[in-house]
Design a protein around this motif. Structure first.
Motif, PDB file in Angstrom:
ATOM      1  N   SER A 193     -23.972 -33.447-103.299  1.00 15.72           N
ATOM      2  CA  SER A 193     -23.111 -32.399-102.761  1.00 15.72           C
ATOM      3  C   SER A 193     -21.791 -32.349-103.518  1.00 15.72           C
ATOM      4  O   SER A 193     -21.355 -33.353-104.103  1.00 15.72           O
ATOM      5  CB  SER A 193     -22.842 -32.624-101.274  1.00 15.72           C
ATOM      6  N   THR A 194     -21.165 -31.187-103.486  1.00 17.44           N
ATOM      7  CA  THR A 194     -19.844 -31.072-104.125  1.00 17.44           C
ATOM      8  C   THR A 194     -18.812 -31.923-103.387  1.00 17.44           C
ATOM      9  O   THR A 194     -17.850 -32.401-103.998  1.00 17.44           O
ATOM     10  CB  THR A 194     -19.389 -29.607-104.195  1.00 17.44           C
ATOM     11  N   ASP A 195     -19.012 -32.157-102.098  1.00 16.92           N
ATOM     12  CA  ASP A 195     -18.102 -33.038-101.354  1.00 16.92           C
ATOM     13  C   ASP A 195     -18.222 -34.478-101.839  1.00 16.92           C
ATOM     14  O   ASP A 195     -17.221 -35.202-101.901  1.00 16.92           O
ATOM     15  CB  ASP A 195     -18.407 -32.962 -99.853  1.00 16.92           C
ATOM     16  N   GLU A 196     -19.431 -34.895-102.185  1.00 20.62           N
ATOM     17  CA  GLU A 196     -19.621 -36.242-102.723  1.00 20.62           C
ATOM     18  C   GLU A 196     -18.938 -36.367-104.087  1.00 20.62           C
ATOM     19  O   GLU A 196     -18.321 -37.404-104.389  1.00 20.62           O
ATOM     20  CB  GLU A 196     -21.120 -36.552-102.838  1.00 20.62           C
TER      21      GLU A 196
ATOM     22  N   ASN B 147     -16.327 -34.713-104.987  1.00 22.82           N
ATOM     23  CA  ASN B 147     -14.901 -34.793-104.652  1.00 22.82           C
ATOM     24  C   ASN B 147     -14.520 -36.203-104.211  1.00 22.82           C
ATOM     25  O   ASN B 147     -13.490 -36.741-104.632  1.00 22.82           O
ATOM     26  CB  ASN B 147     -14.573 -33.794-103.547  1.00 22.82           C
ATOM     27  N   ARG B 148     -15.342 -36.809-103.357  1.00 25.56           N
ATOM     28  CA  ARG B 148     -15.043 -38.155-102.857  1.00 25.56           C
ATOM     29  C   ARG B 148     -14.961 -39.161-104.002  1.00 25.56           C
ATOM     30  O   ARG B 148     -14.016 -39.971-104.069  1.00 25.56           O
ATOM     31  CB  ARG B 148     -16.112 -38.597-101.852  1.00 25.56           C
TER      32      ARG B 148
ATOM     33  N   LYS C  15      -8.905 -30.258-100.743  1.00 27.18           N
ATOM     34  CA  LYS C  15      -9.658 -31.289-101.460  1.00 27.18           C
ATOM     35  C   LYS C  15      -8.904 -31.735-102.714  1.00 27.18           C
ATOM     36  O   LYS C  15      -7.884 -31.164-103.082  1.00 27.18           O
ATOM     37  CB  LYS C  15     -11.047 -30.765-101.825  1.00 27.18           C
TER      38      LYS C  15
ATOM     39  N   GLY D 278     -17.620 -29.102-100.642  1.00 31.20           N
ATOM     40  CA  GLY D 278     -18.134 -29.080 -99.279  1.00 31.20           C
ATOM     41  C   GLY D 278     -19.560 -29.575 -99.245  1.00 31.20           C
ATOM     42  O   GLY D 278     -19.996 -30.322-100.132  1.00 31.20           O
ATOM     43  N   PRO D 279     -20.333 -29.147 -98.264  1.00 26.91           N
ATOM     44  CA  PRO D 279     -21.695 -29.662 -98.096  1.00 26.91           C
ATOM     45  C   PRO D 279     -22.720 -29.102 -99.077  1.00 26.91           C
ATOM     46  O   PRO D 279     -23.858 -29.578 -99.115  1.00 26.91           O
ATOM     47  CB  PRO D 279     -22.043 -29.243 -96.659  1.00 26.91           C
ATOM     48  N   LYS D 280     -22.337 -28.099 -99.873  1.00 28.62           N
ATOM     49  CA  LYS D 280     -23.298 -27.490-100.806  1.00 28.62           C
ATOM     50  C   LYS D 280     -23.903 -28.560-101.712  1.00 28.62           C
ATOM     51  O   LYS D 280     -23.186 -29.319-102.369  1.00 28.62           O
ATOM     52  CB  LYS D 280     -22.615 -26.420-101.646  1.00 28.62           C
ATOM     53  N   VAL D 281     -25.232 -28.577-101.754  1.00 24.35           N
ATOM     54  CA  VAL D 281     -25.953 -29.553-102.576  1.00 24.35           C
ATOM     55  C   VAL D 281     -26.378 -28.890-103.884  1.00 24.35           C
ATOM     56  O   VAL D 281     -26.943 -27.787-103.881  1.00 24.35           O
ATOM     57  CB  VAL D 281     -27.178 -30.096-101.807  1.00 24.35           C
TER      58      VAL D 281
END
Length: 259
Positions: free
Chosen positions: A37-40, A42-43, A72, A88-91
């Motif tokens: 995911s794009t959130d991952e 980012n993390r 973010k 976000g959650p987009k994979v």
């Protein structure tokens, strides 16, 4: 805001900030793959930046009436997203293309850079768009030297892109950078030769063309950050931070010595 001319000491700080930003992109490259995911992403970038003792400049940047601060630490712009995509959650899936835009503050100075990544094998169009955008950025960078005008750089970029059947986004541009994230001058990716501000030794700014496979028209999504192509065509972007030197230029955000 006036243009800032960096002293030799400030130029060295900009080199260090630029390399800090480049290192984030080198770190994240193996993690950009289908199923992530794009959130991952980012993390991982956030944790890396903070572990180096640096600050992710986008985080909580740019709040204004009716607009939330950017939530973010990096921007992730996938496929038809032109810029400022919010992780976000987009994979990610095979065939996607994604721009990851990183700005790091090190010792009070900003380093700003972005790179396109393929998720698996891209389409022929996505590859050609991505490569053309990268080459157009280099066309602009190669013209940076004292006495050159910004219109010369913009014209070179625009001509390169349009001759290959793509379009230049006009609403967003490069910018001066230093102690401040966005300062003068604005660096347009289109223009006429011999026009615009004349470059001086010690100036630092970004060159970051945004290029669409279809029309240049864009729209801003309701989150007040994410910009997408109006016709849903693919978009690509590359970015480096540049220093004007006595005889030419220095790219401050090289990754392992490469553009």
């Amino acid at each position: 805001m006036s243009i800032t001319i960096k002293t030799p000491e400030e130029q060295q700080k900009m080199r260090e900030a630029g390399q800090a930003a480049a290192e984030v992109l080198l770190m994240i490259a193996p993690h950009v793959k289908a199923g992530v995911s794009t959130d991952e992403i980012n993390r991982l970038c956030h944790e890396f930046i903070v572990a180096q003792g640096d600050i992710p400049a986008p985080l909580n940047y740019g709040g204004a009436p009716g607009r939330m601060p950017f939530p973010k630490s990096i921007c992730t712009s996938v496929n038809h997203v032109v810029c400022h995509g919010i992780p976000g959650p987009k994979v990610l899936k095979k065939g996607d293309v994604i721009n990851i835009d990183v700005t790091v503050i090190r010792d009070g100075f900003h380093g700003d850079t972005s790179q396109m990544f393929y998720v698996g094998e891209p389409s022929i169009l996505a590859r050609r768009l991505t490569e053309t955008t990268h080459e157009a950025m280099i066309e602009g960078i190669n013209r940076v030297a004292p006495g050159v005008r910004l219109g010369d750089i913009g014209h070179a970029i625009q001509q390169y892109i349009e001759q290959r059947g793509f379009s230049v986004v006009r609403e967003y541009c490069g910018h001066g950078i230093g102690r401040v994230f966005h300062e003068d001058p604005q660096v347009l990716h289109y223009g006429r030769p011999g026009t615009g501000i004349e470059l001086q030794e010690g100036m630092t700014f970004t060159i970051e063309p945004m290029v669409n496979a279809g029309r240049a028209d864009i729209k801003l999504l309701p989150d007040a950050w994410t910009v997408v192509t109006k016709d849903h065509s693919l978009s690509a972007q590359w970015e480096h931070t540049i220093l004007v030197t006595p005889t030419g230029h220095e790219v401050l955000t090289l990754r392992n010595g490469a553009l």
